[in-house]
Design an enzyme around this catalytic site. Sequence first.
Site, mmCIF file in Angstrom:
data_model
loop_
_atom_site.group_PDB
_atom_site.id
_atom_site.type_symbol
_atom_site.label_atom_id
_atom_site.label_comp_id
_atom_site.label_asym_id
_atom_site.label_seq_id
_atom_site.Cartn_x
_atom_site.Cartn_y
_atom_site.Cartn_z
ATOM 1 N N LYS A 104 0.872 -1.195 0.000
ATOM 2 C CA LYS A 104 0.000 0.000 0.000
ATOM 3 C C LYS A 104 0.889 1.219 0.000
ATOM 4 O O LYS A 104 1.971 1.222 0.590
ATOM 5 C CB LYS A 104 -0.898 0.007 1.239
ATOM 6 C CG LYS A 104 -1.972 1.084 1.232
ATOM 7 C CD LYS A 104 -3.135 0.781 0.294
ATOM 8 C CE LYS A 104 -4.273 0.158 0.979
ATOM 9 N NZ LYS A 104 -5.454 -0.200 0.312
HETATM 10 N N1 GLU Z 1 -7.451 -0.141 -2.687
HETATM 11 C C1 GLU Z 1 -8.216 -1.342 -2.758
HETATM 12 C C2 GLU Z 1 -8.147 -2.102 -1.452
HETATM 13 O O1 GLU Z 1 -7.868 -1.550 -0.416
HETATM 14 C C3 GLU Z 1 -7.867 -2.174 -3.985
HETATM 15 C C4 GLU Z 1 -6.478 -2.688 -4.043
HETATM 16 C C5 GLU Z 1 -6.109 -3.355 -5.370
HETATM 17 O O2 GLU Z 1 -6.956 -3.524 -6.194
HETATM 18 O O3 GLU Z 1 -4.926 -3.698 -5.499
HETATM 19 O O4 GLU Z 1 -8.435 -3.264 -1.393
#
Ligand code: GLU
Length: 410
Positions: A104
């Site tokens: 992230k």
């Molecule tokens: N931001 C989204 C989550 O927290 C999607 C992450 C992604 O698709 O890699 O799951």
Amino acid sequence: MSEDLFKEATKPFLEAAKLIKLDKKIEEKLLKHNNIIKVDIPLKMDDGTTKVFVGFRAQHNNIRGPYKGGIRYHPNVSEGEVKALSFWMTIKNTIVGVPFGGGKGGIRFNPKEMSQAELERLTREFTKQIVEHIGPNKDVPAPDVNTNPQTMAWIMDEYSKIVGYSAYGVVTGKPIEVGGSLGRTAATGLGAFFVTQEAEKNADFMCKCVAVHGFGNVGLHYARICHENGLHVMAVADSKGIVMNKDGLDIPELIEHKKKTRSVLGFKGGKEISDKEFFGIDVDILCLASLEKTLNKNNVNLVKAKIVLEIANGPTTPEADAVLKRKGIKLIPDVLANAGGVAVSYFEWVQNNIGYYWEEDEVNEKLKKLMTEAYSYVHEVAQEFETDMRTAAYIYAIRKLARVYELRGY
Ligand code: GLU
């Protein structure tokens, strides 16, 4: 608050690890991050001045595949926050069974105060700074809070220029014209809807009315899908205010209103209510689709809903969680409820890798299968251990991760 967030994030993990007597060496590995990348991003503003922003990419674990998870633009982005969020991604990706680890990232700033041209330059500069750490087989970012398909197109383009070919698989959540997948934009909301349908099968009531906290990409689609399926969306909250209609809000009209005015406030088909009133509404499902710590010790006692559905990441504090348990309110945890987004990200990545694109129905069918299976596996574990869905979700994920460590060696 931010370092605490990672500590808080590990609480259900530690409880689950204890229950299954997880090998201490594996526990240690899962409690630490492989890499935390922190960069300074200089940006030439439209007025000619230069400002420096701080950006992060946390890579938690990649034992099951490339790091995967979103990039958010928000003034609260911090090292502690991306640490928690990437940890949750490892757990989530394992639960929904996509072959990814957890990552992230984010940049600390308020995107609402920047022009489109500034946003583009900032995104491209950030991509340059982290270019050696990402890649289709290494770390695959996606949209998160305040980022969108356009942001992903910029990252993909900048990365592609540097590596010298169109590397569609470096990010997911792209626009359709540049390698995106049909169904990705609504996937988190749709996945959460599938999960509640499964929860309903195990409950002695029918879900008829919902309240949704957060009207960004995720909450908006969840509300729309509920509305289309005949549920009453009684209240919607966004960062500026809350509207309610006890007969159900006209969601398509509310979406139009939000598009025009950037807020739900002032919507004629509902009345404005306070935060307190919102949390106390008598609904079947209270959906949390905004930010961390939405439900906390100050408002949890008001909750009358039968189910709390976590579509945001980490929207319930551990204290609030304990109160819900005491009150007998069922909670469907983020690591399961919002996994639909990354599930379709996986489908997008597969389509990019094979260069063959699927119809939307096919994507949604596959999403339904992943989400309903994930729900039933977690539900089985909850029954086996006579525990709540969050603890069960962690037990299920940890067992799978531990098996991979055993097979690969550690
Ligand atoms: N931001 C989204 C989550 O927290 C999607 C992450 C992604 O698709 O890699 O799951």
